[in-house]
Design a protein around this motif. Sequence first.
Motif, PDB file in Angstrom:
ATOM      1  N   ARG A   1      -4.499  29.101  23.685  1.00  0.00           N
ATOM      2  CA  ARG A   1      -4.273  27.918  22.851  1.00  0.00           C
ATOM      3  C   ARG A   1      -3.204  26.983  23.403  1.00  0.00           C
ATOM      4  O   ARG A   1      -3.298  25.770  23.259  1.00  0.00           O
ATOM      5  CB  ARG A   1      -3.873  28.351  21.436  1.00  0.00           C
ATOM      6  CG  ARG A   1      -4.965  29.036  20.652  1.00  0.00           C
ATOM      7  CD  ARG A   1      -4.465  29.468  19.281  1.00  0.00           C
ATOM      8  NE  ARG A   1      -3.363  30.431  19.380  1.00  0.00           N
ATOM      9  CZ  ARG A   1      -2.654  30.880  18.336  1.00  0.00           C
ATOM     10  NH1 ARG A   1      -2.936  30.443  17.115  1.00  0.00           N
ATOM     11  NH2 ARG A   1      -1.690  31.757  18.502  1.00  0.00           N
ATOM     12  N   ASP A   2      -2.150  27.531  24.006  1.00  0.00           N
ATOM     13  CA  ASP A   2      -1.002  26.719  24.395  1.00  0.00           C
ATOM     14  C   ASP A   2      -1.232  26.069  25.760  1.00  0.00           C
ATOM     15  O   ASP A   2      -1.209  26.737  26.794  1.00  0.00           O
ATOM     16  CB  ASP A   2       0.263  27.585  24.423  1.00  0.00           C
ATOM     17  CG  ASP A   2       1.524  26.756  24.565  1.00  0.00           C
ATOM     18  OD1 ASP A   2       1.785  26.264  25.682  1.00  0.00           O
ATOM     19  OD2 ASP A   2       2.245  26.595  23.554  1.00  0.00           O
TER      20      ASP A   2
ATOM     21  N   ASN B   1       2.950  33.171  15.683  1.00  0.00           N
ATOM     22  CA  ASN B   1       1.794  32.563  16.353  1.00  0.00           C
ATOM     23  C   ASN B   1       0.459  32.878  15.689  1.00  0.00           C
ATOM     24  O   ASN B   1      -0.584  32.721  16.307  1.00  0.00           O
ATOM     25  CB  ASN B   1       1.745  33.009  17.819  1.00  0.00           C
ATOM     26  CG  ASN B   1       1.208  34.441  17.965  1.00  0.00           C
ATOM     27  OD1 ASN B   1       1.366  35.261  17.053  1.00  0.00           O
ATOM     28  ND2 ASN B   1       0.588  34.740  19.090  1.00  0.00           N
TER      29      ASN B   1
ATOM     30  N   PHE C   1      -1.319  31.463  13.227  1.00  0.00           N
ATOM     31  CA  PHE C   1      -2.232  30.324  13.058  1.00  0.00           C
ATOM     32  C   PHE C   1      -2.004  29.219  14.077  1.00  0.00           C
ATOM     33  O   PHE C   1      -2.920  28.441  14.359  1.00  0.00           O
ATOM     34  CB  PHE C   1      -2.106  29.761  11.639  1.00  0.00           C
ATOM     35  CG  PHE C   1      -2.640  30.682  10.575  1.00  0.00           C
ATOM     36  CD1 PHE C   1      -3.994  30.742  10.305  1.00  0.00           C
ATOM     37  CD2 PHE C   1      -1.790  31.509   9.865  1.00  0.00           C
ATOM     38  CE1 PHE C   1      -4.500  31.603   9.333  1.00  0.00           C
ATOM     39  CE2 PHE C   1      -2.281  32.372   8.886  1.00  0.00           C
ATOM     40  CZ  PHE C   1      -3.637  32.428   8.626  1.00  0.00           C
ATOM     41  N   GLN C   2      -0.788  29.140  14.618  1.00  0.00           N
ATOM     42  CA  GLN C   2      -0.470  28.127  15.625  1.00  0.00           C
ATOM     43  C   GLN C   2       0.350  28.778  16.730  1.00  0.00           C
ATOM     44  O   GLN C   2       1.163  29.661  16.460  1.00  0.00           O
ATOM     45  CB  GLN C   2       0.335  26.972  15.009  1.00  0.00           C
ATOM     46  CG  GLN C   2      -0.383  26.209  13.917  1.00  0.00           C
ATOM     47  CD  GLN C   2      -1.581  25.433  14.427  1.00  0.00           C
ATOM     48  OE1 GLN C   2      -1.622  25.033  15.596  1.00  0.00           O
ATOM     49  NE2 GLN C   2      -2.567  25.196  13.567  1.00  0.00           N
TER      50      GLN C   2
ATOM     51  N   ASP D   1      -9.184  28.083  21.080  1.00  0.00           N
ATOM     52  CA  ASP D   1      -8.936  29.203  20.182  1.00  0.00           C
ATOM     53  C   ASP D   1     -10.141  30.127  20.275  1.00  0.00           C
ATOM     54  O   ASP D   1     -11.276  29.704  20.004  1.00  0.00           O
ATOM     55  CB  ASP D   1      -8.762  28.674  18.755  1.00  0.00           C
ATOM     56  CG  ASP D   1      -8.349  29.746  17.765  1.00  0.00           C
ATOM     57  OD1 ASP D   1      -8.568  30.938  18.041  1.00  0.00           O
ATOM     58  OD2 ASP D   1      -7.818  29.392  16.692  1.00  0.00           O
TER      59      ASP D   1
END
Length: 339
Positions: A36-37, A276, A278-279, A61
């Motif tokens: 994701r990042d 981390n 959900f985000q 994701d």
Amino acid sequence: MNGEIVVITGASAGVGRAAARAFAEAGAGWVVLLARDADRLQDTCAEIERCGARALAIALDVADAAAVEAAAERVERELGPIAVWVNNAMATIFAPVEDISPEEFARVTQVTYLGTVYGTMSALRRMRARNAGTIVQVGSALAYRAIPLQSAYCGAKHAVRGFTDSIRCELIHDKSAVRITMVQLPGVNTPQFEWCRTSRTHHPQPVGTVYQPEVAARAIVFAATHDRREVQVGLPSVMTILGSKVAPGLLDRMLAQRAYEQQFTAEPIPRDRPDNLFQPVPGGFGAHGCFGERAKNASPQLWTSMHRDVLVPALAVAGVSAFAWLMRRPRRRALPPRR
């Protein structure tokens, strides 16, 4: 790896990042990084290229099946056939089940279990068509022996093992050359303990003997390049898996008494610590976590397992030679009885 293409999920930190480097050092041509990042993915790309391979970062994701499928399609369209797909992405929460919301439980399951399912399905669509390729599922000793306070994660890892066994049977039935394998990890020194969600007031930690992520990475590359149904990493994993088969009730009671305290350090954490689930948590996290002082850089058990094809025949020859030597030794004659 002969210049082949490898795809790794959860590749921006922890075991995934270490595995990406290991595949590059093993001769992969392209290492495709899914996570994701976006910033950490770019940092990982730079590491891969310093190791001599080319890297492609795709921010997504793994809980989004369409995004995973689109990534697989892009890789094969732009780079070529995927030789190895590693499902490594995971999420967890340290909390009693009554403190976990349905949304949190679903999220851990979507990332850890369904993310593996989606990656496997996308890889199989392409590998089956050309009857070639390997899928590596990054598992855990907790796929055999669940522990308290991680019910969502343990349930997901158990599900991954069941899913993998089912797919393997289907591939055997179809006489497919596509291979699926699973690597069962012990406690590993990764950033997950610094950013996982928890309802407790102290810092989470791995239980028992801790290994550096490079040990896990070596096992993953080995599993991708050798015909093994499963690779177990570290003697603690082997003993845990064996214990779950031999004395599950005893382990239940032992874990009920000890595992609560063993999963946390004495260091308190602020209640507003970012996680981390959900985000992604921003920052320069790499492969290693904060338990480097107690983490081991090697596993004699893993070395023995990786070299068993040589060791077993060698031990057999040594045993036969020792037996033959004993048989050739002259026997002492019994002395006559005294009168």
